[in-house]
Structure formats: structure tokens, C-alpha cells
Scaffold this active site. Structure first.
Site, short mmCIF file in Angstrom:
data_model
loop_
_atom_site.label_atom_id
_atom_site.label_comp_id
_atom_site.label_asym_id
_atom_site.label_seq_id
_atom_site.Cartn_x
_atom_site.Cartn_y
_atom_site.Cartn_z
N LYS A 161 0.83 -1.21 0.00
CA LYS A 161 0.00 0.00 0.00
C LYS A 161 0.86 1.26 0.00
O LYS A 161 0.60 2.20 -0.74
CB LYS A 161 -0.94 0.02 1.22
CG LYS A 161 -1.86 -1.20 1.29
CD LYS A 161 -2.76 -1.15 2.51
CE LYS A 161 -2.02 -1.15 3.83
NZ LYS A 161 -1.26 -2.39 4.10
N ARG A 191 -9.29 0.77 9.44
CA ARG A 191 -8.68 -0.51 9.80
C ARG A 191 -9.71 -1.46 10.41
O ARG A 191 -9.39 -2.59 10.68
CB ARG A 191 -7.60 -0.20 10.82
CG ARG A 191 -6.42 -1.12 10.93
CD ARG A 191 -5.49 -1.08 9.76
NE ARG A 191 -4.16 -1.51 10.14
CZ ARG A 191 -3.05 -0.84 9.86
NH1 ARG A 191 -3.12 0.28 9.17
NH2 ARG A 191 -1.88 -1.29 10.23
N ARG A 237 11.62 -5.53 4.69
CA ARG A 237 11.35 -4.10 4.47
C ARG A 237 12.37 -3.23 5.21
O ARG A 237 12.72 -3.48 6.36
CB ARG A 237 9.94 -3.75 4.93
CG ARG A 237 9.67 -2.24 4.91
CD ARG A 237 8.20 -1.93 4.91
NE ARG A 237 7.52 -2.36 6.12
CZ ARG A 237 6.20 -2.27 6.28
NH1 ARG A 237 5.44 -1.79 5.31
NH2 ARG A 237 5.64 -2.67 7.39
N ARG A 268 11.82 -1.25 10.61
CA ARG A 268 10.80 -0.85 11.58
C ARG A 268 10.79 -1.84 12.73
O ARG A 268 10.92 -3.04 12.52
CB ARG A 268 9.43 -0.83 10.90
CG ARG A 268 8.97 0.55 10.51
CD ARG A 268 7.76 0.50 9.62
NE ARG A 268 6.59 -0.14 10.23
CZ ARG A 268 5.39 -0.17 9.66
NH1 ARG A 268 5.21 0.40 8.48
NH2 ARG A 268 4.37 -0.77 10.25
N ARG A 308 0.16 -8.80 13.89
CA ARG A 308 -0.41 -7.84 12.94
C ARG A 308 -1.26 -8.56 11.89
O ARG A 308 -2.31 -8.06 11.49
CB ARG A 308 0.69 -7.02 12.28
CG ARG A 308 1.34 -6.05 13.26
CD ARG A 308 2.70 -5.58 12.81
NE ARG A 308 2.65 -4.78 11.61
CZ ARG A 308 3.67 -4.63 10.76
NH1 ARG A 308 4.81 -5.24 10.99
NH2 ARG A 308 3.53 -3.87 9.71
P1 ADP Z 1 2.30 -1.82 3.18
O1 ADP Z 1 2.34 -0.31 3.10
O2 ADP Z 1 1.07 -2.41 2.54
O3 ADP Z 1 2.53 -2.35 4.58
P2 ADP Z 1 4.84 -1.64 1.72
O4 ADP Z 1 4.49 -0.80 0.54
O5 ADP Z 1 5.63 -1.02 2.81
O6 ADP Z 1 3.52 -2.38 2.31
O7 ADP Z 1 5.61 -2.93 1.15
C1 ADP Z 1 6.11 -3.95 2.03
C2 ADP Z 1 7.45 -4.47 1.49
O8 ADP Z 1 7.25 -5.16 0.26
C3 ADP Z 1 8.46 -3.34 1.20
O9 ADP Z 1 9.75 -3.80 1.55
C4 ADP Z 1 8.34 -3.15 -0.33
O10 ADP Z 1 9.56 -2.69 -0.89
C5 ADP Z 1 7.98 -4.54 -0.80
N1 ADP Z 1 7.09 -4.53 -1.97
C6 ADP Z 1 6.05 -3.66 -2.20
N2 ADP Z 1 5.45 -3.97 -3.37
C7 ADP Z 1 6.08 -5.06 -3.88
C8 ADP Z 1 5.91 -5.85 -5.07
N3 ADP Z 1 4.93 -5.60 -5.93
N4 ADP Z 1 6.75 -6.89 -5.25
C9 ADP Z 1 7.72 -7.18 -4.35
N5 ADP Z 1 7.95 -6.47 -3.22
C10 ADP Z 1 7.14 -5.42 -2.98
P1 AMP Z 2 1.10 0.52 9.38
O1 AMP Z 2 2.15 1.57 9.17
O2 AMP Z 2 -0.15 0.78 8.58
O3 AMP Z 2 1.65 -0.87 9.18
O4 AMP Z 2 0.66 0.64 10.91
C1 AMP Z 2 1.58 0.42 11.97
C2 AMP Z 2 0.82 0.29 13.29
O5 AMP Z 2 0.15 1.53 13.58
C3 AMP Z 2 -0.28 -0.77 13.32
O6 AMP Z 2 0.21 -2.07 13.63
C4 AMP Z 2 -1.20 -0.21 14.42
O7 AMP Z 2 -0.67 -0.45 15.70
C5 AMP Z 2 -1.13 1.29 14.15
N1 AMP Z 2 -2.17 1.77 13.20
C6 AMP Z 2 -1.98 2.28 11.96
N2 AMP Z 2 -3.14 2.65 11.40
C7 AMP Z 2 -4.11 2.35 12.31
C8 AMP Z 2 -5.52 2.48 12.32
N3 AMP Z 2 -6.19 3.00 11.29
N4 AMP Z 2 -6.18 2.08 13.45
C9 AMP Z 2 -5.53 1.56 14.50
N5 AMP Z 2 -4.20 1.40 14.56
C10 AMP Z 2 -3.48 1.80 13.48
#
Ligand code: ADP
Ligand code: AMP
Length: 213
Positions: free
Chosen positions: A16, A91, A126, A159, A170
Site C-alpha cells: 500500500k 482498519r 522491508r 521498523r 499484525r
Molecule cells: P504496506 O504499506 O502495505 O505495509 P509496503 O508498501 O511497505 O507495504 O511494502 C512492504 C514491502 O514489500 C516493502 O519492503 C516493499 O519494498 C515490498 N514490496 C512492495 N510492493 C512489492 C511488489 N509488488 N513486489 C515485491 N515487493 C514489494
Molecule cells: P502501518 O504503518 O499501517 O503498518 O501501521 C503500523 C501500526 O500503527 C499498526 O500495527 C497499528 O498499531 C497502528 N495503526 C496504523 N493505522 C491504524 C488504524 N487505522 N487504526 C488503528 N491502529 C493503526
């Protein structure tokens, strides 16, 4: 044209954030990530950030009231007037209802589909720039120089919640609390799903197509 409001839905690690970064450019609207807002609040040491900390570190959802107050404040900012991409919000159903009760109509909800088996590798690999937030992956999208952001030269690190035990929580929280939103938005005719297992470029084309159809 009216404001363009979109939601990117999907489990942690679906891509995302990666897609939002591209959509900002393509659509000219900001990304609003509640995860980013919460991490910024923690970094700034605000009272809300302190209250959110334990939940985030454990991979639990932060209480709705805290998240909704952050979102409320963010949506009131000038740059949100022309629209936005919501990433990581709503969420759960209560958050979706809170959004709807403010009279905010979203145009499209794109569900980025990635099966659970692929998510662990995505999340453990990541890496995120501490300065500009750019997202990398040690295998699929590495930085040119280890630990240094290609975009801004900042420090790239892992992270704290991208740790196997927290990831398990999660994903469990996603299935229990967030995945019901798929049906919620489908029933309202807003949902489109894209295959998130393809390369980021191919996923991006699919997301753009989903936004226009
Ligand atoms: P989200 O925001 O949904 O938690 P991220 O965009 O941070 O996910 O992506 C999670 C991990 O997967 C990151 O390390 C990113 O570089 C990798 N990633 C994202 N899209 C792809 C893809 N289409 N193919 C392979 N790896 C990806
Ligand atoms: P994310 O960056 O989306 O992976 O979120 C990291 C963490 O932030 C999650 O595991 C939750 O603890 C918190 N968080 C993010 N967005 C929300 C939401 N909309 N509602 C509740 N907790 C959230």
C-alpha cells in the site's frame, strides 16, 4: 471536478505504501497513512504518540478514538481539500462508519491482494528511510548503498514492528478486524481487487486502472 478520495486496503506488507508513493505523483493528491501519522506523533513525543506506543509495538490496533482524532486533524488541512489516498485507514468497521458518518464519500476502494505466505518475507525484508520515509526491500528493492537512502541520503533501517513475532500479531489483527472491510465496501459497490504479487510496476498499472473503472 470534485475531490478525489480513495482507500488502499490490504494486509500489512501488501504494498500500500509503495503504491501510494506513486499515486501521489500520478493523481496529485496526498497520501494519508495513519501508520505514518502515528509514528510521527511518537517521534514528536506527543501525548497521543505516547498512548499509541504500546499498541504499535505489540502489533495491536491503536484505539479508534486516538486514530480518529489524528485523521480528523489531517483531513482538515488545506492539501486534503482536493482529495487524498487513505493508506492503513480505515482498519476496522467502526473506523469506516466514522468516516461515512462525517459525510465523506470515497470514490473507490482498491484491495491489494497478497496471500499470507508472501507477507512475512515482504515485512521482514522491508527497510524504511528515517528521513523521507522511502520504502525498500533487501531483496526486491534494495538501496544502491547499504543502509543509505537513494532518494535523500538518509539512514535506512528496519521498523521495530517488522519483527517475526509482532508480524504474526499484525496479520492476525488484519484477518480479524480489517478483512471484514472487503465485504463492507464490496456491498457498497466501491471495491476493486488487484493482484499484489506482481511487480510493483505492474501492480501500479492495475491500481490506476481500478481507480478509473
Ligand atoms: P504496506 O504499506 O502495505 O505495509 P509496503 O508498501 O511497505 O507495504 O511494502 C512492504 C514491502 O514489500 C516493502 O519492503 C516493499 O519494498 C515490498 N514490496 C512492495 N510492493 C512489492 C511488489 N509488488 N513486489 C515485491 N515487493 C514489494
Ligand atoms: P502501518 O504503518 O499501517 O503498518 O501501521 C503500523 C501500526 O500503527 C499498526 O500495527 C497499528 O498499531 C497502528 N495503526 C496504523 N493505522 C491504524 C488504524 N487505522 N487504526 C488503528 N491502529 C493503526
Amino acid at each position: 471536478m470534485g475531490a478525489r478520495r480513495f482507500i488502499l486496503l490490504g494486509p500489512p506488507g501488501a504494498g500500500k505504501g509503495t503504491q501510494s508513493a506513486r499515486l501521489i505523483e500520478a493523481l496529485g493528491v496526498p497520501q494519508i497513512s495513519t501508520g505514518d501519522l502515528l509514528r510521527a506523533a511518537r517521534k514528536a513525543g506527543t501525548e497521543l504518540g505516547k498512548q499509541a506506543q504500546a499498541y504499535m509495538d505489540a502489533g495491536q490496533l491503536v484505539p479508534d478514538a486516538l486514530v480518529l482524532s489524528l485523521v480528523e486533524e489531517r483531513l482538515a488541512r488545506e492539501d486534503a481539500r482536493t482529495g487524498y489516498i487513505l493508506d492503513g485507514f480505515p482498519r476496522n468497521i467502526a473506523q469506516a462508519e466514522a468516516l461515512a458518518s462525517r459525510g465523506i464519500a470515497v470514490e473507490r476502494v482498491v484491495n491489494v491482494v497478497v496471500d499470507s505466505s508472501a507477507l512475512l518475507g515482504r515485512l521482514t525484508g522491508r527497510r524504511v528511510c528515517q528521513q523521507c520515509g522511502a520504502t525498500y526491500h533487501i531483496q526486491t528493492a534494495p538501496t544502491s548503498r547499504e543502509g543509505v537512502c537513494d532518494a535523500c541520503g538518509g539512514v535506512v533501517s528496519q521498523r521495530k514492528d517488522d519483527d517475526a513475532a509482532v508480524i504474526a500479531n499484525r496479520l492476525e489483527v488484519y484477518h480479524r478486524e480489517t478483512s471484514p472491510l472487503i465485504e463492507y465496501y464490496d456491498r457498497r459497490g466501491l471495491l476493486r481487487s488487484v493482484d499484489g504479487l506482481q511487480t510493483a510496476d505492474v501492480v501500479f498499472d492495475a491500481v490506476l486502472a481500478a481507480l478509473e473503472n
